[in-house]
Design a protein around this motif. Structure first.
Motif, PDB file in Angstrom:
ATOM      1  N   LYS A   1      51.590 -74.132 -27.263  1.00 57.14           N
ATOM      2  CA  LYS A   1      51.685 -75.278 -28.297  1.00 57.14           C
ATOM      3  C   LYS A   1      50.662 -76.376 -28.102  1.00 57.14           C
ATOM      4  CE  LYS A   1      55.471 -78.659 -29.284  1.00 57.14           C
ATOM      5  NZ  LYS A   1      56.729 -79.081 -29.008  1.00 57.14           N
TER       6      LYS A   1
ATOM      7  N   HIS B   1      53.497 -68.659 -32.529  1.00 57.16           N
ATOM      8  CA  HIS B   1      53.719 -69.178 -30.965  1.00 57.16           C
ATOM      9  C   HIS B   1      53.109 -70.634 -31.056  1.00 57.16           C
ATOM     10  CE1 HIS B   1      54.837 -65.086 -30.212  1.00 57.16           C
ATOM     11  NE2 HIS B   1      55.644 -65.736 -29.353  1.00 57.16           N
ATOM     12  N   VAL B   2      53.132 -71.538 -32.081  1.00 57.04           N
ATOM     13  CA  VAL B   2      52.739 -72.782 -32.099  1.00 57.04           C
ATOM     14  C   VAL B   2      51.342 -73.182 -31.876  1.00 57.04           C
ATOM     15  CG1 VAL B   2      55.018 -73.616 -32.040  1.00 57.04           C
ATOM     16  CG2 VAL B   2      53.535 -73.498 -29.839  1.00 57.04           C
TER      17      VAL B   2
ATOM     18  N   GLU C   1      55.475 -70.327 -25.612  1.00 56.95           N
ATOM     19  CA  GLU C   1      55.063 -71.436 -26.679  1.00 56.95           C
ATOM     20  C   GLU C   1      54.743 -72.476 -25.917  1.00 56.95           C
ATOM     21  OE1 GLU C   1      58.592 -72.315 -29.361  1.00 56.95           O
ATOM     22  OE2 GLU C   1      58.720 -70.375 -30.151  1.00 56.95           O
TER      23      GLU C   1
END
Length: 83
Positions: A7, A31-32, A3
């Motif tokens: 992100k 996984h953002v 992440e």
């Protein structure tokens, strides 16, 4: 996938509405990463992926276009009204 690495990143998944592309788009969103789901003819499936992505708090949008067409490829880069 980490992440921390994904992100806030944006991923364009060509063919992201069906089969392996769908699986990849959902995994990236989990996984953002923000995901752009590209499709040519599978609008309904693209909407399904976007809705499935939103359920756990992911962010996705769809982009239609035939990337084998030079004119369509150029049109993907043109600003759209409301953008």
């Amino acid at each position: 996938m980490s992440e921390l690495v994904l992100k806030g990143e944006v991923a364009l998944v060509t063919g992201g509405a069906v089969r392996p592309g769908r699986t990849l788009a959902l995994a990236l969103a989990a996984h953002v990463a923000r995901v752009i789901v590209h499709y040519v003819h599978s609008a309904g499936s693209a909407v399904d992926v976007i809705q499935e992505t939103a359920a756990p708090g992911g962010v996705a949008c769809a982009l239609q276009g035939d990337l084998s067409s030079t004119a369509a490829h150029r049109a993907l880069h043109e600003p759209r009204a409301g953008s």
